[in-house]
Design an enzyme around this catalytic site. Structure first.
Site, short mmCIF file in Angstrom:
data_model
loop_
_atom_site.label_atom_id
_atom_site.label_comp_id
_atom_site.label_asym_id
_atom_site.label_seq_id
_atom_site.Cartn_x
_atom_site.Cartn_y
_atom_site.Cartn_z
N HIS A 214 -30.70 -64.72 83.18
CA HIS A 214 -30.60 -63.05 83.47
C HIS A 214 -29.20 -62.68 82.60
O HIS A 214 -29.21 -61.39 82.60
CB HIS A 214 -30.36 -62.78 84.94
CG HIS A 214 -29.07 -63.19 85.41
ND1 HIS A 214 -28.77 -64.59 86.08
CD2 HIS A 214 -28.07 -62.54 85.50
CE1 HIS A 214 -27.59 -64.60 86.46
NE2 HIS A 214 -26.99 -63.48 86.35
C1 UD1 Z 1 -25.40 -59.19 88.76
C2 UD1 Z 1 -24.14 -59.57 88.35
C3 UD1 Z 1 -23.97 -61.21 87.88
C4 UD1 Z 1 -25.16 -62.03 88.78
C5 UD1 Z 1 -26.19 -61.45 89.15
C6 UD1 Z 1 -27.16 -62.19 89.83
C7 UD1 Z 1 -22.39 -57.85 87.65
C8 UD1 Z 1 -21.73 -57.61 86.30
N1 UD1 Z 1 -23.36 -58.91 87.23
O1 UD1 Z 1 -26.38 -59.00 87.44
O2 UD1 Z 1 -22.84 -61.50 87.62
O3 UD1 Z 1 -25.02 -63.33 88.26
O4 UD1 Z 1 -26.12 -59.97 89.45
O5 UD1 Z 1 -28.66 -61.67 90.08
O6 UD1 Z 1 -22.08 -57.67 88.70
N2 UD1 Z 1 -32.55 -54.96 89.87
C9 UD1 Z 1 -33.84 -54.75 90.60
N3 UD1 Z 1 -33.70 -54.90 91.93
C10 UD1 Z 1 -32.30 -55.56 92.58
C11 UD1 Z 1 -31.14 -55.26 91.72
C12 UD1 Z 1 -31.39 -55.12 90.28
O7 UD1 Z 1 -34.81 -54.44 90.37
O8 UD1 Z 1 -32.23 -55.58 93.81
C13 UD1 Z 1 -32.89 -54.52 88.42
C14 UD1 Z 1 -32.15 -53.15 88.01
O9 UD1 Z 1 -33.13 -52.45 87.48
C15 UD1 Z 1 -30.93 -53.31 87.04
C16 UD1 Z 1 -31.14 -54.85 86.72
O10 UD1 Z 1 -32.07 -55.69 87.63
O11 UD1 Z 1 -30.99 -52.52 86.23
C17 UD1 Z 1 -29.94 -55.70 86.55
O12 UD1 Z 1 -29.18 -55.72 87.80
P1 UD1 Z 1 -27.59 -55.50 87.91
O13 UD1 Z 1 -27.11 -55.72 89.47
O14 UD1 Z 1 -27.25 -54.25 87.26
O15 UD1 Z 1 -27.19 -56.76 86.98
P2 UD1 Z 1 -27.47 -58.18 87.11
O16 UD1 Z 1 -27.99 -58.75 85.78
O17 UD1 Z 1 -28.34 -58.53 88.16
#
Ligand code: UD1
Length: 386
Positions: A214
Protein backbone atom coordinates in the site's frame (compact mmCIF):
# COMPACT_ATOMS: atom_id res chain seq x y z
CA UNK A 1 -0.89 17.12 36.34
CA UNK A 2 -2.70 15.00 38.87
CA UNK A 3 -0.54 14.33 41.88
CA UNK A 4 -2.13 11.02 42.97
CA UNK A 5 -0.93 7.63 41.82
CA UNK A 6 -3.88 7.04 39.50
CA UNK A 7 -3.22 8.17 35.95
CA UNK A 8 -5.71 9.47 33.48
CA UNK A 9 -4.48 8.70 29.96
CA UNK A 10 -6.13 9.62 26.68
CA UNK A 11 -5.06 6.92 24.22
CA UNK A 12 -5.30 7.72 20.50
CA UNK A 13 -5.90 5.23 17.68
CA UNK A 14 -6.62 6.21 14.11
CA UNK A 15 -5.63 3.68 11.48
CA UNK A 16 -5.42 -0.07 11.15
CA UNK A 17 -1.81 -0.46 12.37
CA UNK A 18 -2.68 1.46 15.56
CA UNK A 19 -5.38 -0.83 16.90
CA UNK A 20 -3.13 -3.75 17.86
CA UNK A 21 -0.75 -1.29 19.54
CA UNK A 22 -3.29 0.40 21.81
CA UNK A 23 -4.88 -2.86 23.04
CA UNK A 24 -2.02 -3.85 25.42
CA UNK A 25 -1.63 -0.24 26.61
CA UNK A 26 -5.30 -0.04 27.58
CA UNK A 27 -5.01 -3.43 29.30
CA UNK A 28 -1.91 -2.28 31.17
CA UNK A 29 -3.69 0.86 32.35
CA UNK A 30 -6.68 -1.13 33.56
CA UNK A 31 -4.49 -3.66 35.32
CA UNK A 32 -2.65 -0.86 37.12
CA UNK A 33 -5.92 0.66 38.32
CA UNK A 34 -5.52 3.69 36.02
CA UNK A 35 -8.03 5.35 33.76
CA UNK A 36 -7.59 4.74 30.01
CA UNK A 37 -9.82 6.77 27.70
CA UNK A 38 -9.83 5.67 24.06
CA UNK A 39 -10.13 8.13 21.17
CA UNK A 40 -10.69 6.77 17.64
CA UNK A 41 -9.93 9.50 15.11
CA UNK A 42 -11.74 7.60 12.34
CA UNK A 43 -8.80 7.84 9.87
CA UNK A 44 -9.71 4.26 8.99
CA UNK A 45 -13.44 3.63 9.16
CA UNK A 46 -14.33 0.50 7.12
CA UNK A 47 -15.60 -2.62 8.83
CA UNK A 48 -12.55 -4.44 7.44
CA UNK A 49 -10.01 -1.72 8.25
CA UNK A 50 -11.37 -0.86 11.71
CA UNK A 51 -14.47 -2.48 13.28
CA UNK A 52 -13.25 -6.07 12.92
CA UNK A 53 -10.07 -5.17 14.80
CA UNK A 54 -11.97 -3.65 17.69
CA UNK A 55 -14.04 -6.80 18.05
CA UNK A 56 -11.17 -9.28 17.78
CA UNK A 57 -8.78 -7.39 20.02
CA UNK A 58 -11.42 -6.89 22.71
CA UNK A 59 -11.05 -3.12 22.46
CA UNK A 60 -13.71 -1.10 24.24
CA UNK A 61 -16.12 1.05 22.27
CA UNK A 62 -14.14 4.31 21.81
CA UNK A 63 -15.12 6.95 24.35
CA UNK A 64 -14.68 9.57 21.62
CA UNK A 65 -14.96 9.05 17.86
CA UNK A 66 -13.70 11.93 15.74
CA UNK A 67 -14.93 10.65 12.35
CA UNK A 68 -12.19 12.31 10.28
CA UNK A 69 -12.26 9.80 7.37
CA UNK A 70 -10.14 9.88 4.22
CA UNK A 71 -8.83 13.10 2.68
CA UNK A 72 -5.56 14.67 1.55
CA UNK A 73 -2.81 14.63 4.17
CA UNK A 74 -3.39 18.27 5.05
CA UNK A 75 -7.15 17.98 5.34
CA UNK A 76 -7.04 14.68 7.24
CA UNK A 77 -4.46 16.04 9.72
CA UNK A 78 -6.31 19.33 10.12
CA UNK A 79 -9.68 17.65 10.72
CA UNK A 80 -8.08 15.42 13.30
CA UNK A 81 -6.56 18.39 15.14
CA UNK A 82 -9.77 20.37 15.07
CA UNK A 83 -11.85 17.48 16.41
CA UNK A 84 -9.29 16.40 19.02
CA UNK A 85 -8.82 19.77 20.71
CA UNK A 86 -12.24 19.97 22.43
CA UNK A 87 -11.91 16.33 23.57
CA UNK A 88 -8.55 17.09 25.16
CA UNK A 89 -9.95 20.16 26.88
CA UNK A 90 -12.88 18.18 28.20
CA UNK A 91 -10.92 15.15 29.42
CA UNK A 92 -7.84 17.01 30.76
CA UNK A 93 -5.71 13.86 31.04
CA UNK A 94 -2.30 13.52 32.64
CA UNK A 95 -1.05 11.92 29.44
CA UNK A 96 -2.00 11.76 25.80
CA UNK A 97 -0.59 8.51 24.44
CA UNK A 98 -0.05 8.36 20.67
CA UNK A 99 1.27 5.31 18.82
CA UNK A 100 3.05 4.65 15.53
CA UNK A 101 3.45 7.05 12.64
CA UNK A 102 0.13 7.79 10.98
CA UNK A 103 -1.43 11.21 10.41
CA UNK A 104 -3.58 10.84 13.56
CA UNK A 105 -0.37 10.40 15.61
CA UNK A 106 1.22 13.72 14.66
CA UNK A 107 -2.13 15.56 14.69
CA UNK A 108 -2.96 14.67 18.30
CA UNK A 109 0.63 15.15 19.50
CA UNK A 110 0.67 18.63 18.02
CA UNK A 111 -2.64 19.65 19.59
CA UNK A 112 -1.47 18.39 22.99
CA UNK A 113 1.87 20.15 22.85
CA UNK A 114 0.11 23.48 22.21
CA UNK A 115 -2.17 22.97 25.22
CA UNK A 116 0.52 21.45 27.40
CA UNK A 117 0.94 24.42 29.72
CA UNK A 118 -2.73 25.38 29.84
CA UNK A 119 -3.97 21.88 30.67
CA UNK A 120 -0.83 20.50 32.33
CA UNK A 121 -0.92 17.39 30.18
CA UNK A 122 1.91 15.63 28.43
CA UNK A 123 2.47 13.56 25.31
CA UNK A 124 3.93 10.05 25.25
CA UNK A 125 4.89 8.50 21.91
CA UNK A 126 4.84 4.70 21.79
CA UNK A 127 7.09 3.30 19.02
CA UNK A 128 9.41 6.29 19.24
CA UNK A 129 12.80 6.52 17.54
CA UNK A 130 12.25 4.41 14.43
CA UNK A 131 13.81 6.06 11.38
CA UNK A 132 13.88 5.19 7.69
CA UNK A 133 15.82 8.43 7.03
CA UNK A 134 13.60 8.83 3.98
CA UNK A 135 11.74 12.13 4.17
CA UNK A 136 9.67 11.26 1.09
CA UNK A 137 7.65 8.95 3.32
CA UNK A 138 4.77 10.71 5.11
CA UNK A 139 5.30 8.30 8.01
CA UNK A 140 8.92 9.47 8.49
CA UNK A 141 7.78 13.09 8.77
CA UNK A 142 5.16 12.00 11.30
CA UNK A 143 7.69 9.99 13.34
CA UNK A 144 10.37 12.65 13.59
CA UNK A 145 7.98 15.47 14.44
CA UNK A 146 6.02 13.42 16.95
CA UNK A 147 9.21 12.46 18.78
CA UNK A 148 10.28 16.11 18.80
CA UNK A 149 7.00 17.07 20.46
CA UNK A 150 6.77 14.16 22.88
CA UNK A 151 7.60 14.55 26.57
CA UNK A 152 8.26 10.84 26.72
CA UNK A 153 9.66 8.78 23.84
CA UNK A 154 8.89 5.10 24.52
CA UNK A 155 11.05 2.95 22.27
CA UNK A 156 10.28 -0.52 20.85
CA UNK A 157 13.83 -1.76 20.15
CA UNK A 158 17.36 -0.89 21.17
CA UNK A 159 18.22 0.66 17.81
CA UNK A 160 15.74 3.49 18.45
CA UNK A 161 17.52 5.37 21.24
CA UNK A 162 20.64 6.32 19.21
CA UNK A 163 18.34 7.82 16.55
CA UNK A 164 16.66 9.99 19.16
CA UNK A 165 19.95 10.99 20.80
CA UNK A 166 21.34 11.97 17.38
CA UNK A 167 18.42 14.40 17.04
CA UNK A 168 19.21 15.99 20.41
CA UNK A 169 16.48 14.35 22.47
CA UNK A 170 17.80 14.17 26.06
CA UNK A 171 18.12 10.72 27.66
CA UNK A 172 15.66 11.52 30.46
CA UNK A 173 12.91 11.74 27.85
CA UNK A 174 13.71 8.31 26.38
CA UNK A 175 12.58 5.02 27.85
CA UNK A 176 12.90 1.55 26.39
CA UNK A 177 9.65 -0.41 26.72
CA UNK A 178 9.74 -2.99 23.91
CA UNK A 179 7.21 -3.78 21.23
CA UNK A 180 3.52 -3.50 22.09
CA UNK A 181 2.54 -5.02 18.75
CA UNK A 182 4.24 -8.26 19.77
CA UNK A 183 2.21 -8.29 23.02
CA UNK A 184 -0.91 -8.54 20.87
CA UNK A 185 0.62 -11.09 18.51
CA UNK A 186 1.61 -13.45 21.33
CA UNK A 187 -1.79 -13.02 22.95
CA UNK A 188 -3.76 -13.73 19.76
CA UNK A 189 -1.59 -16.39 18.11
CA UNK A 190 -3.39 -19.48 19.46
CA UNK A 191 -6.80 -18.14 18.33
CA UNK A 192 -5.30 -17.14 14.98
CA UNK A 193 -3.84 -20.60 14.38
CA UNK A 194 -7.12 -22.22 15.39
CA UNK A 195 -8.82 -20.58 12.38
CA UNK A 196 -6.98 -23.04 10.10
CA UNK A 197 -6.41 -20.38 7.46
CA UNK A 198 -4.45 -22.51 4.93
CA UNK A 199 -7.40 -24.94 4.79
CA UNK A 200 -9.89 -22.11 4.42
CA UNK A 201 -7.83 -20.58 1.62
CA UNK A 202 -7.19 -23.99 -0.02
CA UNK A 203 -3.41 -23.52 0.01
CA UNK A 204 -0.82 -26.03 1.26
CA UNK A 205 0.34 -25.33 4.82
CA UNK A 206 3.89 -23.92 4.68
CA UNK A 207 3.79 -23.73 0.88
CA UNK A 208 2.31 -20.35 -0.11
CA UNK A 209 3.21 -16.65 -0.16
CA UNK A 210 1.30 -13.77 1.44
CA UNK A 211 1.49 -10.27 -0.02
CA UNK A 212 0.50 -6.81 1.24
CA UNK A 213 1.08 -3.57 -0.62
CA UNK A 214 0.00 0.00 0.00
CA UNK A 215 2.99 2.38 0.17
CA UNK A 216 2.92 5.34 -2.20
CA UNK A 217 6.39 4.31 -3.50
CA UNK A 218 4.94 1.04 -4.81
CA UNK A 219 1.36 1.85 -5.71
CA UNK A 220 1.13 5.52 -6.70
CA UNK A 221 3.12 5.31 -9.96
CA UNK A 222 1.87 3.06 -12.72
CA UNK A 223 5.33 1.77 -13.77
CA UNK A 224 6.29 0.86 -10.21
CA UNK A 225 3.01 -0.91 -9.54
CA UNK A 226 3.19 -2.78 -12.85
CA UNK A 227 6.69 -4.02 -12.02
CA UNK A 228 5.66 -5.21 -8.54
CA UNK A 229 2.55 -7.00 -9.81
CA UNK A 230 4.56 -8.63 -12.61
CA UNK A 231 7.04 -9.90 -10.00
CA UNK A 232 4.24 -11.28 -7.86
CA UNK A 233 2.90 -13.05 -10.95
CA UNK A 234 6.28 -14.78 -11.27
CA UNK A 235 6.16 -15.81 -7.60
CA UNK A 236 2.73 -17.31 -8.35
CA UNK A 237 4.49 -19.56 -10.89
CA UNK A 238 6.25 -21.20 -7.91
CA UNK A 239 3.59 -21.18 -5.19
CA UNK A 240 0.10 -19.80 -4.52
CA UNK A 241 0.13 -16.08 -3.68
CA UNK A 242 -2.52 -14.84 -1.25
CA UNK A 243 -3.04 -11.09 -1.60
CA UNK A 244 -5.38 -9.31 0.85
CA UNK A 245 -5.60 -6.04 -1.02
CA UNK A 246 -5.58 -2.65 0.74
CA UNK A 247 -8.35 -0.29 -0.48
CA UNK A 248 -5.76 2.26 -1.57
CA UNK A 249 -4.03 -0.34 -3.78
CA UNK A 250 -7.32 -1.52 -5.23
CA UNK A 251 -8.12 2.05 -6.28
CA UNK A 252 -4.72 2.42 -8.00
CA UNK A 253 -4.89 -0.93 -9.81
CA UNK A 254 -8.26 0.06 -11.24
CA UNK A 255 -7.20 3.62 -12.11
CA UNK A 256 -4.05 2.38 -13.91
CA UNK A 257 -5.89 -0.42 -15.73
CA UNK A 258 -3.55 -3.08 -14.30
CA UNK A 259 -6.25 -5.55 -13.25
CA UNK A 260 -5.00 -8.11 -15.80
CA UNK A 261 -1.80 -8.57 -13.77
CA UNK A 262 -3.82 -9.92 -10.83
CA UNK A 263 -5.07 -12.98 -12.71
CA UNK A 264 -2.51 -15.39 -11.20
CA UNK A 265 -2.85 -14.04 -7.67
CA UNK A 266 -5.45 -14.99 -5.05
CA UNK A 267 -6.77 -11.51 -4.36
CA UNK A 268 -9.00 -11.31 -1.29
CA UNK A 269 -10.54 -8.52 0.81
CA UNK A 270 -8.34 -7.15 3.65
CA UNK A 271 -8.13 -9.76 6.42
CA UNK A 272 -9.14 -9.25 10.02
CA UNK A 273 -6.33 -9.36 12.58
CA UNK A 274 -6.53 -13.05 13.45
CA UNK A 275 -7.03 -14.08 9.82
CA UNK A 276 -3.89 -12.16 8.88
CA UNK A 277 -1.75 -13.57 11.70
CA UNK A 278 -3.10 -17.08 11.08
CA UNK A 279 -2.36 -16.79 7.34
CA UNK A 280 1.16 -15.45 7.88
CA UNK A 281 2.02 -18.01 10.55
CA UNK A 282 1.87 -20.90 8.06
CA UNK A 283 3.26 -19.10 5.00
CA UNK A 284 6.50 -20.03 3.23
CA UNK A 285 7.21 -16.32 2.74
CA UNK A 286 5.64 -12.89 3.18
CA UNK A 287 6.24 -10.07 0.67
CA UNK A 288 5.27 -6.64 1.98
CA UNK A 289 5.86 -2.92 2.18
CA UNK A 290 4.26 -2.68 5.64
CA UNK A 291 6.26 -1.86 8.77
CA UNK A 292 4.20 -4.00 11.13
CA UNK A 293 4.45 -7.15 9.04
CA UNK A 294 8.25 -6.98 9.12
CA UNK A 295 7.99 -7.21 12.91
CA UNK A 296 5.26 -9.84 13.00
CA UNK A 297 7.13 -12.15 10.61
CA UNK A 298 10.26 -11.75 12.71
CA UNK A 299 8.28 -12.87 15.75
CA UNK A 300 6.66 -15.74 13.84
CA UNK A 301 9.94 -16.94 12.31
CA UNK A 302 8.55 -16.57 8.78
CA UNK A 303 10.82 -15.23 6.01
CA UNK A 304 9.89 -11.71 4.92
CA UNK A 305 10.86 -9.87 1.74
CA UNK A 306 10.40 -6.14 2.18
CA UNK A 307 9.49 -4.27 -0.98
CA UNK A 308 11.08 -0.98 0.06
CA UNK A 309 14.32 0.92 -0.34
CA UNK A 310 15.06 0.93 3.38
CA UNK A 311 13.52 -0.11 6.67
CA UNK A 312 12.98 1.85 9.87
CA UNK A 313 12.98 -1.51 11.64
CA UNK A 314 16.58 -2.79 11.14
CA UNK A 315 16.24 -5.17 14.07
CA UNK A 316 14.00 -7.32 11.84
CA UNK A 317 16.98 -7.79 9.52
CA UNK A 318 19.69 -8.24 12.16
CA UNK A 319 17.68 -10.40 14.61
CA UNK A 320 14.99 -11.69 12.37
CA UNK A 321 13.89 -13.09 9.11
CA UNK A 322 13.60 -9.90 7.06
CA UNK A 323 15.44 -9.05 3.86
CA UNK A 324 15.14 -5.99 1.64
CA UNK A 325 14.52 -6.41 -2.07
CA UNK A 326 17.00 -4.81 -4.47
CA UNK A 327 15.90 -1.23 -5.16
CA UNK A 328 14.19 -0.07 -7.30
CA UNK A 329 11.80 -3.00 -7.22
CA UNK A 330 11.80 -5.01 -10.42
CA UNK A 331 10.07 -8.26 -11.21
CA UNK A 332 13.51 -9.89 -11.52
CA UNK A 333 14.56 -8.45 -8.12
CA UNK A 334 11.47 -9.97 -6.50
CA UNK A 335 12.13 -13.43 -7.87
CA UNK A 336 15.83 -13.19 -6.89
CA UNK A 337 14.87 -12.19 -3.34
CA UNK A 338 12.47 -15.13 -3.18
CA UNK A 339 15.29 -17.54 -4.10
CA UNK A 340 17.58 -16.02 -1.46
CA UNK A 341 14.94 -15.78 1.28
CA UNK A 342 16.11 -17.04 4.66
CA UNK A 343 14.75 -20.36 5.85
CA UNK A 344 11.71 -20.59 8.14
CA UNK A 345 12.52 -20.96 11.79
CA UNK A 346 10.89 -23.91 13.41
CA UNK A 347 9.59 -22.09 16.45
CA UNK A 348 8.22 -18.57 16.81
CA UNK A 349 10.14 -16.20 19.10
CA UNK A 350 12.80 -13.67 18.28
CA UNK A 351 15.17 -13.16 21.13
CA UNK A 352 14.76 -9.44 20.39
CA UNK A 353 14.91 -7.67 23.76
CA UNK A 354 11.55 -6.31 24.82
CA UNK A 355 9.51 -8.36 22.33
CA UNK A 356 8.23 -10.51 25.13
CA UNK A 357 4.54 -9.77 25.60
CA UNK A 358 5.04 -7.31 28.46
CA UNK A 359 5.62 -4.03 26.62
CA UNK A 360 2.15 -2.66 27.47
CA UNK A 361 2.90 -2.98 31.18
CA UNK A 362 6.22 -1.20 30.71
CA UNK A 363 4.49 1.64 28.85
CA UNK A 364 2.29 2.17 31.90
CA UNK A 365 5.30 2.01 34.23
CA UNK A 366 6.90 4.70 32.06
CA UNK A 367 3.84 6.93 32.27
CA UNK A 368 3.67 6.50 36.03
CA UNK A 369 7.38 7.32 36.42
CA UNK A 370 6.98 10.31 34.10
CA UNK A 371 4.38 11.90 36.36
CA UNK A 372 7.04 12.35 39.00
CA UNK A 373 9.51 14.02 36.64
CA UNK A 374 10.06 17.74 37.16
CA UNK A 375 8.40 19.49 34.27
CA UNK A 376 11.75 20.84 32.95
CA UNK A 377 13.05 17.29 32.59
CA UNK A 378 10.07 16.32 30.51
CA UNK A 379 10.05 19.46 28.39
CA UNK A 380 10.66 19.46 24.67
CA UNK A 381 14.29 19.86 23.57
CA UNK A 382 15.57 23.38 24.09
CA UNK A 383 12.40 24.47 25.82
CA UNK A 384 12.71 26.31 29.07
CA UNK A 385 9.82 27.33 31.25
CA UNK A 386 11.94 30.19 32.65
C1 UD1 B 1 -2.32 4.82 6.36
C2 UD1 B 1 -1.05 5.33 7.06
C3 UD1 B 1 0.06 4.30 6.87
C4 UD1 B 1 -0.39 2.92 7.35
C5 UD1 B 1 -1.66 2.55 6.60
C6 UD1 B 1 -2.17 1.18 7.01
C7 UD1 B 1 -0.67 7.77 7.11
C8 UD1 B 1 0.12 8.87 6.52
N1 UD1 B 1 -0.56 6.58 6.48
O1 UD1 B 1 -2.06 4.80 4.97
O2 UD1 B 1 1.18 4.71 7.63
O3 UD1 B 1 0.63 1.97 7.11
O4 UD1 B 1 -2.66 3.55 6.85
O5 UD1 B 1 -3.34 0.85 6.37
O6 UD1 B 1 -1.34 7.96 8.10
N2 UD1 B 1 -9.75 3.64 2.78
C9 UD1 B 1 -10.86 2.85 2.82
N3 UD1 B 1 -11.30 2.43 4.05
C10 UD1 B 1 -10.70 2.80 5.20
C11 UD1 B 1 -9.56 3.62 5.15
C12 UD1 B 1 -9.09 4.03 3.93
O7 UD1 B 1 -11.44 2.51 1.80
O8 UD1 B 1 -11.16 2.39 6.28
C13 UD1 B 1 -9.25 4.09 1.48
C14 UD1 B 1 -9.58 5.54 1.26
O9 UD1 B 1 -10.21 5.70 0.05
C15 UD1 B 1 -8.25 6.27 1.26
C16 UD1 B 1 -7.24 5.17 1.00
O10 UD1 B 1 -7.84 3.94 1.42
O11 UD1 B 1 -8.19 7.27 0.28
C17 UD1 B 1 -5.99 5.41 1.78
O12 UD1 B 1 -6.25 5.50 3.21
P1 UD1 B 1 -5.39 6.49 4.16
O13 UD1 B 1 -5.75 6.27 5.58
O14 UD1 B 1 -5.49 7.86 3.64
O15 UD1 B 1 -3.90 6.08 3.98
P2 UD1 B 1 -3.27 4.66 3.92
O16 UD1 B 1 -2.68 4.53 2.59
O17 UD1 B 1 -4.22 3.61 4.40
Amino acid sequence: MASGTTLRALVVAGARPNFMKVAPILRGLEKGGHEGILVHTGQHYDVRMSDTFFRELGLPEPHHHLGVGSASHAVQTARCMEAFEPVLKEVRPDWVVVVGDVNSTIACALVTSKLREELDCRVAHVEAGLRSHDWRMPEEVNRVLTDRLADLCLTPSEDAEPNLRAEGIPPERIRFVGNVMIDTLLDQLPAARALGMPGRLHVPSGGYAVVTLHRPSNVDRKEALREVLAGLGRVAGEMPVVFPMHPRTRQRVEAFGLGGLLSRLRVVEPFGYREMIGTMADAAVVLTDSGGLQEETTALGVPCITLREQTERPVTVTHGTNRLVEWPVTSEGIIQALRQAPARRREPGTGVPGWDGRAGERVVEGLAAGVGLPSEAASPVGYSAA
